[in-house]
Design a protein around this motif. Structure first.
Motif, mmCIF file in Angstrom:
data_model
loop_
_atom_site.group_PDB
_atom_site.id
_atom_site.type_symbol
_atom_site.label_atom_id
_atom_site.label_comp_id
_atom_site.label_asym_id
_atom_site.label_seq_id
_atom_site.Cartn_x
_atom_site.Cartn_y
_atom_site.Cartn_z
ATOM 1 N N ASN A 48 -6.537 38.917 -18.518
ATOM 2 C CA ASN A 48 -5.041 39.006 -18.378
ATOM 3 C C ASN A 48 -4.402 38.542 -17.279
ATOM 4 O O ASN A 48 -3.611 39.095 -16.458
ATOM 5 N N VAL A 49 -4.344 37.161 -17.117
ATOM 6 C CA VAL A 49 -3.673 36.459 -16.007
ATOM 7 C C VAL A 49 -2.480 35.859 -16.846
ATOM 8 O O VAL A 49 -2.660 35.077 -17.437
ATOM 9 N N GLU A 50 -1.476 36.444 -16.251
ATOM 10 C CA GLU A 50 -0.122 35.901 -16.776
ATOM 11 C C GLU A 50 0.287 34.605 -16.121
ATOM 12 O O GLU A 50 0.414 34.697 -14.924
ATOM 13 N N LEU A 51 0.562 33.574 -17.144
ATOM 14 C CA LEU A 51 0.886 32.365 -16.363
ATOM 15 C C LEU A 51 2.324 31.872 -16.644
ATOM 16 O O LEU A 51 2.420 31.468 -17.802
ATOM 17 N N LEU A 52 3.413 31.865 -15.851
ATOM 18 C CA LEU A 52 4.641 31.415 -15.566
ATOM 19 C C LEU A 52 5.440 32.063 -16.921
ATOM 20 O O LEU A 52 6.692 32.358 -16.738
ATOM 21 N N VAL A 57 -0.936 34.245 -21.586
ATOM 22 C CA VAL A 57 -1.800 35.259 -20.753
ATOM 23 C C VAL A 57 -3.129 34.548 -21.049
ATOM 24 O O VAL A 57 -3.515 34.405 -22.228
ATOM 25 N N ILE A 58 -3.925 34.276 -20.088
ATOM 26 C CA ILE A 58 -5.228 33.851 -20.172
ATOM 27 C C ILE A 58 -6.048 35.059 -20.041
ATOM 28 O O ILE A 58 -6.207 35.945 -19.416
ATOM 29 N N ASN A 59 -7.093 35.133 -21.018
ATOM 30 C CA ASN A 59 -8.121 36.249 -21.407
ATOM 31 C C ASN A 59 -9.594 35.585 -21.537
ATOM 32 O O ASN A 59 -10.342 36.643 -21.391
ATOM 33 N N THR A 60 -9.793 34.399 -21.468
ATOM 34 C CA THR A 60 -11.230 33.881 -21.550
ATOM 35 C C THR A 60 -11.348 32.910 -20.726
ATOM 36 O O THR A 60 -10.601 32.148 -19.987
ATOM 37 N N PRO A 61 -12.569 32.732 -20.359
ATOM 38 C CA PRO A 61 -12.972 31.381 -19.550
ATOM 39 C C PRO A 61 -12.530 30.208 -20.155
ATOM 40 O O PRO A 61 -12.139 29.204 -19.324
ATOM 41 N N ALA A 62 -12.494 29.835 -21.418
ATOM 42 C CA ALA A 62 -12.235 28.624 -21.907
ATOM 43 C C ALA A 62 -10.579 28.560 -21.733
ATOM 44 O O ALA A 62 -10.055 27.238 -21.333
ATOM 45 N N GLU A 63 -9.755 29.541 -22.041
ATOM 46 C CA GLU A 63 -8.379 29.462 -21.569
ATOM 47 C C GLU A 63 -7.910 29.234 -20.130
ATOM 48 O O GLU A 63 -7.097 28.318 -19.876
ATOM 49 N N MET A 64 -8.956 29.816 -19.222
ATOM 50 C CA MET A 64 -8.649 29.458 -17.740
ATOM 51 C C MET A 64 -9.106 27.897 -17.576
ATOM 52 O O MET A 64 -8.245 27.455 -16.574
ATOM 53 N N VAL A 65 -10.075 27.483 -18.112
ATOM 54 C CA VAL A 65 -10.336 26.198 -17.870
ATOM 55 C C VAL A 65 -9.153 25.206 -18.176
ATOM 56 O O VAL A 65 -8.590 24.212 -17.793
ATOM 57 N N GLY A 66 -8.574 25.434 -19.554
ATOM 58 C CA GLY A 66 -7.499 24.650 -20.158
ATOM 59 C C GLY A 66 -6.408 24.954 -19.059
ATOM 60 O O GLY A 66 -5.665 23.964 -18.887
ATOM 61 N N ALA A 67 -5.936 26.115 -18.778
ATOM 62 C CA ALA A 67 -4.906 26.291 -17.758
ATOM 63 C C ALA A 67 -4.916 25.604 -16.429
ATOM 64 O O ALA A 67 -4.292 24.939 -15.932
ATOM 65 N N VAL A 140 9.451 21.188 -11.657
ATOM 66 C CA VAL A 140 7.819 21.217 -11.500
ATOM 67 C C VAL A 140 7.434 21.792 -10.062
ATOM 68 O O VAL A 140 6.456 22.575 -10.336
ATOM 69 N N SER A 141 8.004 21.475 -9.051
ATOM 70 C CA SER A 141 7.677 22.016 -7.808
ATOM 71 C C SER A 141 7.788 23.685 -7.890
ATOM 72 O O SER A 141 6.710 24.195 -7.367
ATOM 73 N N TYR A 142 8.643 24.170 -8.212
ATOM 74 C CA TYR A 142 8.878 25.669 -8.600
ATOM 75 C C TYR A 142 7.915 26.133 -9.426
ATOM 76 O O TYR A 142 7.228 27.490 -9.322
ATOM 77 N N PHE A 143 7.517 25.569 -10.507
ATOM 78 C CA PHE A 143 6.508 25.903 -11.489
ATOM 79 C C PHE A 143 5.161 26.212 -10.897
ATOM 80 O O PHE A 143 4.510 26.885 -10.825
ATOM 81 N N LEU A 144 4.960 24.794 -9.943
ATOM 82 C CA LEU A 144 3.663 24.958 -9.074
ATOM 83 C C LEU A 144 3.669 26.152 -8.144
ATOM 84 O O LEU A 144 2.567 26.791 -7.592
ATOM 85 N N MET A 145 4.932 26.456 -7.380
ATOM 86 C CA MET A 145 4.910 27.465 -6.395
ATOM 87 C C MET A 145 4.570 28.565 -7.246
ATOM 88 O O MET A 145 3.886 29.795 -6.634
#
Length: 185
Positions: A48-52, A57-67, A140-145
């Protein structure tokens, strides 16, 4: 002045409307909507890691690697944009002027130093390209932040590694100007 208990909801009888989602707790807003609680400390998790964006939403190890790979590439792009804009600016410089100015010498004599001044026209295609690239770089800089502000350790490491890799790949082309007439060290 009397207070009626009818005006106040009895919260002790209300059903529990919080749901546990791994690292986050999401209270139910009453309309079926869930609100993610912002993590305020660094953590290493992938559930449940919400990304931007709300739907990302990231829910698996594979999704985290991809993110992490995507975030790393975004950070590399940011560094590439910074250096690329500098290269384009140098390539499109116009109005070169040389200005001479007097500088006191060590033995009391006056020396003349020449400095190169360059400029760019405001209403030109290169300036419009620079402006567009600047907008992209800022976004891009704000996305990274915002990615870093998730406090997810994996994503933070991806940002840092991407910035380092981008710097390594692009900054070696960056010209370093050393003024040999500079007297202050």
């Amino acid at each position: 002045m009397s207070h009626s208990h009818a005006d106040h909801a009895d919260h002790s009888m209300a059903p529990d409307t919080t749901h546990s989602h791994g690292d986050h707790t999401t209270p139910d807003a009453g309309h079926g909507q869930h609100m993610m609680m912002m993590q305020m400390t660094f953590y290493f998790g992938y559930k449940n890691v919400e990304l931007l964006f709300a739907g990302l939403v990231i829910n698996t190890p594979a999704e985290m690697v991809g993110a992490c790979i995507g975030v790393l590439l975004l950070a590399v792009l940011y560094e590439g944009l910074k250096i690329g804009r500098e290269v384009l600016l140098r390539r499109n410089q116009v109005n070169v002027r040389y200005n001479s100015m007097p500088v006191p010498g060590a033995d009391g004599t006056v020396l003349m130093e020449t400095h190169k001044t360059v400029g760019q026209k405001m209403m030109s295609v290169p300036h419009f390209i620079q402006t567009l690239l600047h907008i992209i770089q800022v976004v891009v800089s704000y996305f990274l932040m915002l990615v870093f502000m998730t406090y997810n350790g994996y994503l933070c490491i991806a940002v840092a590694l991407g910035a380092g890799l981008g710097y390594f790949l692009f900054s070696w082309k960056k010209a370093v100007v050393v003024d040999i007439t500079e007297h202050c060290h």
